[in-house]
Design a protein around this motif. Sequence first.
Motif, short mmCIF file in Angstrom:
data_model
loop_
_atom_site.label_atom_id
_atom_site.label_comp_id
_atom_site.label_asym_id
_atom_site.label_seq_id
_atom_site.Cartn_x
_atom_site.Cartn_y
_atom_site.Cartn_z
N UNK A 11 19.82 -1.34 50.49
CA UNK A 11 21.24 -1.69 51.01
C UNK A 11 21.38 -2.95 51.71
N UNK A 12 22.05 -4.03 51.50
CA UNK A 12 22.17 -5.31 52.17
C UNK A 12 23.40 -5.03 52.86
N UNK A 13 23.21 -5.42 54.18
CA UNK A 13 24.28 -5.24 55.34
C UNK A 13 24.62 -6.60 55.84
N UNK A 14 26.07 -6.71 56.05
CA UNK A 14 26.37 -7.90 56.77
C UNK A 14 25.64 -8.43 58.16
N UNK A 15 25.46 -7.12 59.06
CA UNK A 15 24.65 -7.63 59.93
C UNK A 15 23.88 -6.29 60.65
N UNK A 16 22.89 -6.33 61.39
CA UNK A 16 22.17 -5.18 61.51
C UNK A 16 22.56 -4.15 62.71
N UNK A 17 23.55 -4.57 63.50
CA UNK A 17 24.34 -3.87 64.88
C UNK A 17 25.90 -4.14 64.78
N UNK A 18 26.77 -3.36 65.28
CA UNK A 18 28.10 -3.47 65.29
C UNK A 18 28.58 -2.73 66.51
N UNK A 19 29.95 -3.34 66.74
CA UNK A 19 30.72 -2.78 67.96
C UNK A 19 31.54 -1.70 67.28
N UNK A 20 32.22 -0.65 68.01
CA UNK A 20 33.16 0.07 67.67
C UNK A 20 34.48 -0.80 67.28
N UNK A 21 35.27 -0.56 66.19
CA UNK A 21 36.43 -1.28 65.70
C UNK A 21 36.09 -2.14 64.74
N UNK A 22 34.70 -2.33 64.49
CA UNK A 22 34.39 -3.31 63.37
C UNK A 22 34.30 -2.93 62.14
N UNK A 23 33.95 -3.31 61.13
CA UNK A 23 33.70 -2.82 59.80
C UNK A 23 32.33 -3.16 59.19
N UNK A 24 31.67 -2.32 58.80
CA UNK A 24 30.24 -2.27 57.97
C UNK A 24 30.64 -2.74 56.63
N UNK A 25 30.09 -3.96 56.42
CA UNK A 25 30.17 -4.31 54.82
C UNK A 25 28.70 -4.15 54.32
N UNK A 26 28.73 -3.67 53.15
CA UNK A 26 27.47 -3.36 52.61
C UNK A 26 27.50 -3.67 50.93
#
Length: 825
Positions: free
Chosen positions: A46-61
Amino acid sequence: MNCTRLYRSLIALALIFTGLGAGYAQQIDSMVNVYGEKYPQEKIYVHFDKPAYNTGETIWFKSYLFAGIMPSPISRNFYAEILDQSGKVLQQKVLPIYEGSSAGHFDLPANLPPTIVFRAYTSWMLNFDTTFLFSKTIRILNKTVPVAPPGATAAKQPAGSKQGGAAAGSIPAAVSLRFFPEGGDLVTGIESVVAVKITDLYGLPVNAEGVIKDASGAAAAVFTTTHDGMGRFTIEPKAGKTYYAEWTDEKKQTHKTPLPVAKATGVVLQCAPTGNRQAFIIKRSQESPENLKTLYLLGYFNSQVVYKARLNLAQNFMVSGSIPLEGIPTGIMQMTLFDANWNPLAERISFVNKEDYFFTTKVVPVAKSTERRAKNTLVIDVPDTLKTNLSIAITDAGLTKADPDADNIVSHLLLSGDLRGYIHNPYYYFTGNDDTVRAHLDLVMLTNGWRRFKWDELAAGKLPVIKFPRENYLALNATLTGVLPSQVPKNTQINVFLQAKDSSRQLFFLAIDSTGKFKQDGLVFFDTVSVFYQFNNSKHLANKAIVNFTNGTLKAPAIIKPDTAWRVPMPLDTSLLNRGKYFASEAERLKPELEKKVKVLETVTVKARQKTKQQQMDERYTSGLFSGGDATTFDLTDDVSAMGAMNIFSYLQGRVAGLQINTGGGGSQLQWRGATPSLFLNEMPVDVSAIENIPVTDIAYVKAFRPPFFGAMGGGAGGAIAIYTKKGGDVSSSTTNVGGLDKSRLTGYALPKEFYSPDYSRESAQNELPDIRTTIYWAPYLLTDKNNHKITLNFYNNDVSKRLRIILEGMNEDGQLTRVEKIID
């Protein structure tokens, strides 16, 4: 076509099989080939847009699905889940697979733990070892991270370790050493290679050095770690002696760890790559039973036998040979040694690196700038005639700093996706193919097991039990209740209309099968659809039978057993952590300004004394305590975005300040100010299940009353959500029944969401809003072929980023891989 990718099994017979051994050999190697041909193993990256996130953001994969060394043609449905580390499913999505890939997103609510687990699989993968399902632990940056993995305590230290003093209230960083004799066992009187692997409490590598001693304290060998906590030494165990390691870690703490006890008799398998051949040496004890004097060696790649040999050790104690590697592409090759009765004795894996796995992709910044909202232009060029399938992420470079804990498409599909256990910085092993890198990679082979086959079951001709058959996209499954199977006439047929929210319709004629069920598979539809049905010429069934429809996909359990792969991520670089918290604090600081500007953008000028649409809806639908009040209201009669919501709870996610909604596998869960909101349907109290199955297109008006709501039982400490279904004038023709037919509802694939990329070259009120996007650009599907091998991308920077990171990954139709990483300063 790259012919080396389409290899054929190579069988080199060191000796001709004879007698009983040949029969067993035919059984074993033919069963291995059956596994490879009829039960191919899938693996996911799985290719993610980035390795870590904040709440309220979107995980794109974007997912890439392989079977062996090629894009998988097996599965059609992709399952993605967000879990907490206890195994509870927080969100689940089912997506269609096209050309061995799929793409989707998860919107992250505020009430997340500090770490979450992204897990992905196909139903076909559940038939085999679930250790190989894809999972990745993801850090939530604006959350407090625990200092140790779940369940770890200061008391849980490795046996024999001596820890130095720790700070008050902290958890000591436990360090453990494990031994891996080559082939599997130490044998008395035979010199063997032993690999060591030293890790801390988080599974991260630790450097160390030590001495191997016998019980009397005499030194027998020395060792030191040479790469990422791994090393090796040789030892010849003596009869009647036991051994231990006395070692010192990088913090100068001393430890004592026993070695595995050597077997009195046995066989040792040793391997070493030599150019285009894989050399091996096999040694047996001088005093050995008859079953160790004739041995069989089996080599296999991608569950296909590539080598088999009968080895005669009746007169000799040692034999050597080599396996030709011509025609075998890059990947892991396994060798298993059997005794005369085909019982497994030793196993070894080795990595074949032909450097044939890569195809060239050029990413050229034609125009680049990191000024505020500056325009950038990229040209992606694939100088090849094969079809390619690519994905690209462009992010704030501070949030995607190189992370040794992260896999990429090359390292995962060729290495770590085939091994158990954590591999530190796996892409390092593909940065070169010199002697040093090959030696380090061989340490990985020695310290990570590969156990796909149960040899006793193969010898018995036992095949795997397929509990989860291959899925052909979505299905329209119908089962009857309320009547006995004997009451259902043969050749019974159900006429079914599927109607999507855009009013498009499909007609199906479902015939009963031998099990008394109706099925039509190979369907693709998103969100929810209305199902209208009637029996063909059967009034008896129409009056008595109840039809239940399902879409044929798996339902996620509420709790999934935690996996050892769900490790706590390695400590983050301070600058990365600070960068993430900066974006989180900026988002919180700008939130009031953003909401204010959004309201200004949405302002509608009305004439004097003219009632607003909200007032009209309130008068039309509400009464008593539900009329007026401190509430956020939603008019769904003319809200186009409501058409894309799975249910009313997914529609409300993120739209009501303070209201937290999780739509996981265990059903929707709501919380507001620490309490559960009361739910009302047309002003009658109901529970979650009564509402989440109502089509959003049937709902006209929603009022979310802020806590407390005194119209609810117990004072309404969690507020209330009142839902009103459409009345006559608000019901459109697209939501009415078809000719009075019975109606049901069916859930399809997760609704796609388009990545928002602003265009600051045009005047737009939307462009007046603050821009603190951490993901600047995301495109999950960039497709090229011989007629279209160049793609031009335009994107604009945000308000704050000064360094951007570009990561492009993908595959071609031949199974070759590509990865490009660039920085824009």
